[in-house]
Design an enzyme around this catalytic site. Structure first.
Site, PDB file in Angstrom:
ATOM      1  N   LYS A 185      29.874  28.565  16.468  1.00 33.30           N
ATOM      2  CA  LYS A 185      30.995  29.165  17.205  1.00 33.30           C
ATOM      3  C   LYS A 185      32.292  28.570  16.669  1.00 33.30           C
ATOM      4  O   LYS A 185      32.697  27.479  17.054  1.00 33.30           O
ATOM      5  CB  LYS A 185      30.903  28.912  18.707  1.00 33.30           C
ATOM      6  CG  LYS A 185      31.889  29.783  19.506  1.00 33.30           C
ATOM      7  CD  LYS A 185      32.301  29.169  20.818  1.00 33.30           C
ATOM      8  CE  LYS A 185      33.457  28.210  20.685  1.00 33.30           C
ATOM      9  NZ  LYS A 185      34.745  28.828  20.293  1.00 33.30           N
ATOM     10  N   GLY A 237      36.912  18.522  17.884  1.00 33.03           N
ATOM     11  CA  GLY A 237      38.044  19.055  18.629  1.00 33.03           C
ATOM     12  C   GLY A 237      38.679  17.980  19.477  1.00 33.03           C
ATOM     13  O   GLY A 237      38.600  16.782  19.173  1.00 33.03           O
ATOM     14  N   SER A 238      39.275  18.396  20.566  1.00 30.71           N
ATOM     15  CA  SER A 238      40.032  17.462  21.401  1.00 30.71           C
ATOM     16  C   SER A 238      39.101  16.563  22.202  1.00 30.71           C
ATOM     17  O   SER A 238      37.963  16.927  22.521  1.00 30.71           O
ATOM     18  CB  SER A 238      40.939  18.229  22.356  1.00 30.71           C
ATOM     19  OG  SER A 238      40.188  18.850  23.378  1.00 30.71           O
ATOM     20  N   THR A 239      39.615  15.403  22.554  1.00 34.21           N
ATOM     21  CA  THR A 239      38.840  14.467  23.365  1.00 34.21           C
ATOM     22  C   THR A 239      38.535  15.050  24.732  1.00 34.21           C
ATOM     23  O   THR A 239      37.434  14.858  25.277  1.00 34.21           O
ATOM     24  CB  THR A 239      39.601  13.138  23.493  1.00 34.21           C
ATOM     25  OG1 THR A 239      39.722  12.555  22.178  1.00 34.21           O
ATOM     26  CG2 THR A 239      38.884  12.156  24.401  1.00 34.21           C
ATOM     27  N   GLY A 242      35.690  17.366  24.351  1.00 35.85           N
ATOM     28  CA  GLY A 242      34.515  16.562  24.035  1.00 35.85           C
ATOM     29  C   GLY A 242      33.902  15.919  25.266  1.00 35.85           C
ATOM     30  O   GLY A 242      32.671  15.877  25.426  1.00 35.85           O
ATOM     31  N   GLU A 259      33.232  14.608  17.215  1.00 40.31           N
ATOM     32  CA  GLU A 259      34.314  14.080  16.378  1.00 40.31           C
ATOM     33  C   GLU A 259      35.604  14.547  17.030  1.00 40.31           C
ATOM     34  O   GLU A 259      35.941  15.737  17.001  1.00 40.31           O
ATOM     35  CB  GLU A 259      34.177  14.596  14.939  1.00 40.31           C
ATOM     36  CG  GLU A 259      34.997  13.802  13.938  1.00 40.31           C
ATOM     37  CD  GLU A 259      36.365  14.400  13.712  1.00 40.31           C
ATOM     38  OE1 GLU A 259      37.318  13.891  14.352  1.00 40.31           O
ATOM     39  OE2 GLU A 259      36.490  15.344  12.943  1.00 40.31           O
ATOM     40  N   CYS A 293      43.134  15.224  12.613  1.00 39.67           N
ATOM     41  CA  CYS A 293      42.746  14.151  13.526  1.00 39.67           C
ATOM     42  C   CYS A 293      42.938  12.772  12.919  1.00 39.67           C
ATOM     43  O   CYS A 293      43.221  11.812  13.642  1.00 39.67           O
ATOM     44  CB  CYS A 293      41.299  14.334  13.961  1.00 39.67           C
ATOM     45  SG  CYS A 293      40.124  14.426  12.594  1.00 39.67           S
ATOM     46  N   GLU A 392      47.529  11.702  21.260  1.00 43.52           N
ATOM     47  CA  GLU A 392      47.497  12.494  20.035  1.00 43.52           C
ATOM     48  C   GLU A 392      48.450  13.683  20.176  1.00 43.52           C
ATOM     49  O   GLU A 392      48.265  14.546  21.034  1.00 43.52           O
ATOM     50  CB  GLU A 392      46.076  12.988  19.755  1.00 43.52           C
ATOM     51  CG  GLU A 392      45.962  13.721  18.438  1.00 43.52           C
ATOM     52  CD  GLU A 392      44.534  14.122  18.115  1.00 43.52           C
ATOM     53  OE1 GLU A 392      44.101  13.883  16.970  1.00 43.52           O
ATOM     54  OE2 GLU A 392      43.854  14.670  19.005  1.00 43.52           O
TER      55      GLU A 392
END
Length: 487
Positions: A185, A237-239, A242, A259, A293, A392
Site C-alpha cells: 500500500k 512514515g511518521s512516529t 507507527g 522506520e 527522515c 521533526e
C-alpha cells in the site's frame, strides 16, 4: 498500466494488481495527485477500498499457504529477484521522473538515487544464495539440532510519499527474498512507482498472489493492518502513525517493523574542518527540501567556533538554487504538498516565538507565484527544549546549536525522543568514532553521511524498531524454528 515521459503522465493507473492480474477496483472512489510545482491536478486514479484489501490479502494467503514461493529453493527465488532488478534498471529514468513529478525532488538528485531500487533486489538475490536458512547445531548430549529460519507469512508493506519507490523496495525485496507474500500500500500522494514495480514483478513472472498492489487512503490502510491474515506489517512514515500500527498489531501479536521519524544531529567536534564538512552538510541537512527522515537538522557546533561556522554555512544556504525540480540545475524544489508547507511554516513561526534567532530564510521565496516553496531556513540561538529542536519538521529548517565541551555535545545530541541517524565530524576519524558511540542513534557517518542499502538502516527509541537493508533487513521477515532430532 502506467507510463511517463520526462514528467508527462502518458498513462495513469486505472486498476490494481491482485493475484497476478490487473483487476478493477471494488468502488468508484478516486484519488487526486497534485503537482507540487504547479498546484494543479496531475492525474486521478482508483482508491482502494476494504474489499480490495480483502481480495489482496486472500490472494497473498493462498500464495503463501498453497503456492510454490515459500517452498521454492532460495536460488530460484534469487533468479526471480534478479529479473525484477533488471526490469527496474530498464525503467530508471521513468522512475526518477515519477519521483520528481509527484514529490518535487530535483531530477538531478532522483536520477542519482533511483538505482538503489535495483540494487536492493540484486543484493537480496545474492544474499539468500548463501544465507543459512538451516543452521545445524549440537546439543550437550551430542544430539543434533536444526535451527530453521522460515518466512513470517503474509506481510503488508506500507510506504510513504517522500521517497516512494526505494522505501517500498526495501520491504518488497527483503520480504520476497525471505519467502513471504506481500500486499503493498503506497502513499496515496505517490502511487506511480509502486505501479512500475508491480509491472516489473508481473513481467518477471513471479507466481500469482506473491505480490499484490492496492493503493489506498487511510481507511483501507487501517483495514489492512487490522486484517487477521496479515502476519507482519512493515511501515515507513511518521512516529504517530507507527505508534498506531504497533497498538493495532499488538492485539494479535502480529510482527511489526517500523522506520519512523528523526531529528538527527551532526556534531562538529572542536577539531573539525568546517570547509571539508560543508559539502555534505549542504546535501544532507535539507535533502529533498528537508523531507527526509535522516536529514541532519540539528548542527551542533563548539561555542568558540560558532561564528566561524555560520560565516561559512549561511552564505552557502542562501546560495542554493531554488526552482523547477525538472531543471537539472535546480538544487531545491518545492515541498511536496500544501499541508506540508503549512506544517513547515507553523514550525518556523514557533521557532521565532520560542526565542530562536532567524539567521536566514523563514518565508516564501520571491518570484514563485505557484508551487509549495519555502526558503531554506536556519535558526541560531536554539536550545534543546525548543519545539524546532525536539520535533521533526520535515522541511528545509535547520537549527544550529552551540555546545561547551564534548560531554555537553553528547547530552544535546541525545536530547530528543528520536534516534535515527547522525554524523560526527573530526580531523581524527577515531576520535569521531569514539564520540559516535556516545550517540543514541541507529546510524552514523564519520565525516559525511552515507546510507547504503546493503547495510542496516533504522532507529532507536521513537525512530522505530527493526532494520531495513543488509542481512538484518532479511531477518525482519523470518521466524526462527528449532527442531531437535531425537531419533
Amino acid at each position: 498500466m502506467v507510463k511517463l515521459d520526462k514528467g508527462r503522465i502518458l498513462k495513469a493507473p486505472d486498476s490494481f494488481f491482485i493475484d497476478g492480474e490487473w483487476t478493477a477496483p471494488q468502488s468508484d472512489r478516486r484519488l487526486d495527485v497534485i503537482s507540487p510545482m504547479t498546484e494543479e491536478k496531475l492525474f486521478s486514479y482508483p482508491e482502494g477500498a476494504a474489499a480490495d484489501m480483502d481480495r489482496a490479502v486472500a490472494a497473498a494467503r493462498r500464495a503463501f499457504d498453497d503456492g510454490p514461493w515459500p517452498r521454492m529453493p532460495a536460488r530460484e527465488r534469487a533468479a526471480y529477484l534478479r529479473r525484477v532488478g533488471s526490469l527496474i534498471t530498464a525503467r530508471l529514468d521513468e522512475i526518477a521522473w515519477a519521483w520528481t513529478t509527484q514529490v518535487g525532488a530535483p531530477i538531478s538528485l532522483t536520477r542519482k538515487l533511483v538505482p538503489q531500487n535495483a540494487t536492493l533486489f540484486n543484493h537480496y538475490a545474492e544474499l539468500i544464495e548463501t544465507y543459512p536458512f538451516i543452521d545445524h547445531r549440537r546439543r550437550d548430549d551430542g544430539g543434533e539440532v536444526r535451527v530453521l529460519r522460515e518466512p513470517v507469512g503474509v506481510c503488508a508493506a506500507i510506504s510513504p510519499w517522500n521517497a516512494p519507490m526505494v522505501l517500498l523496495s526495501y520491504k518488497i525485496a527483503a520480504g520476497l527474498a525471505a519467502g513471504c507474500t506481500m500486499v503493498a500500500k503506497p502513499s496515496p500522494e505517490t502511487p506511480l512507482e509502486a505501479y512500475i514495480l508491480a509491472e516489473c514483478i508481473e513481467q518477471a513472472g513471479l507466481p500469482r498472489g506473491v505480490f499484490n498492489l492496492v493503493p489506498a487512503g487511510r481507511e483501507a490502510g487501517d483495514h489492512l493492518i487490522r486484517h487477521r491474515d496479515v502476519e507482519k506489517v512493515a511501515f515507513t512514515g511518521s512516529t504517530a502513525v507507527g505508534k498506531h500500527i504497533m497498538r493495532v498489531c499488538s492485539d494479535r501479536l502480529a510482527r511489526v517493523s517500523l522506520e519512523l521519524g528523526g531529528k538527527s544531529a551532526a556534531v562538529l567536534l572542536p577539531d573539525a574542518d568546517f570547509a571539508k564538512a560543508l559539502p555534505s552538510l549542504m546535501v544532507y541537512s535539507m535533502p529533498i527540501t528537508g523531507q527526509v527522515c535522516f536529514s541532519l537538522t540539528r548542527l551542533l557546533v563548539p561555542e568558540a567556533r560558532k561564528t566561524e561556522f555560520l560565516d561559512m554555512f549561511l552564505p552557502a544556504v542562501q546560495a542554493l538554487k531554488l526552482g523547477d525540480p525538472a531543471d537539472p540545475a535546480t538544487q531545491m524544489g518545492p515541498l511536496a504538498m500544501a499541508r506540508q508547507r503549512e506544517r513547515v511554516e507553523g514550525y518556523i513561526a514557533a521557532g521565532r516565538a520560542g526565542g530562536a534567532q532567524l539567521a536566514c530564510g523563514g518565508g516564501r521565496p520571491r518570484g514563485f507565484d505557484k508551487g509549495y516553496f519555502v526558503e531554506p531556513t536556519v535558526f541560531t540561538d536554539v536550545t534543546p527544549d525548543m519545539a524546532i529542536a525536539q520535533e521533526e519538521i520535515f522541511g528545509p529548517v535547520v537549527s544550529v546549536i552551540g555546545y561547551s565541551d564534548e560531554d555537553d555535545a553528547a547530552r544535546k545530541a541525545n536530547a530528543t525522543p528520536y534516534g535515527l541517524n547522525g554524523a560526527v565530524y573530526s580531523a581524527d576519524p577515531e576520535r569521531g568514532f569514539a564520540f559516535a558511540q556516545r550517540m543514541r542513534t541507529g546510524g552514523l557517518t564519520i565525516n559525511g553521511l552515507i546510507v547504503d542499502p546493503k547495510h542496516p538502516f533504522g532507529g532507536y527509541r521513537e525512530s522505530g524498531m527493526g532494520r531495513e537493508g543488509g542481512p538484518e533487513g532479511l531477518e525482519n521477515y523470518l521466524e526462527v524454528k528449532t527442531v531437535h532430532m531425537a531419533g
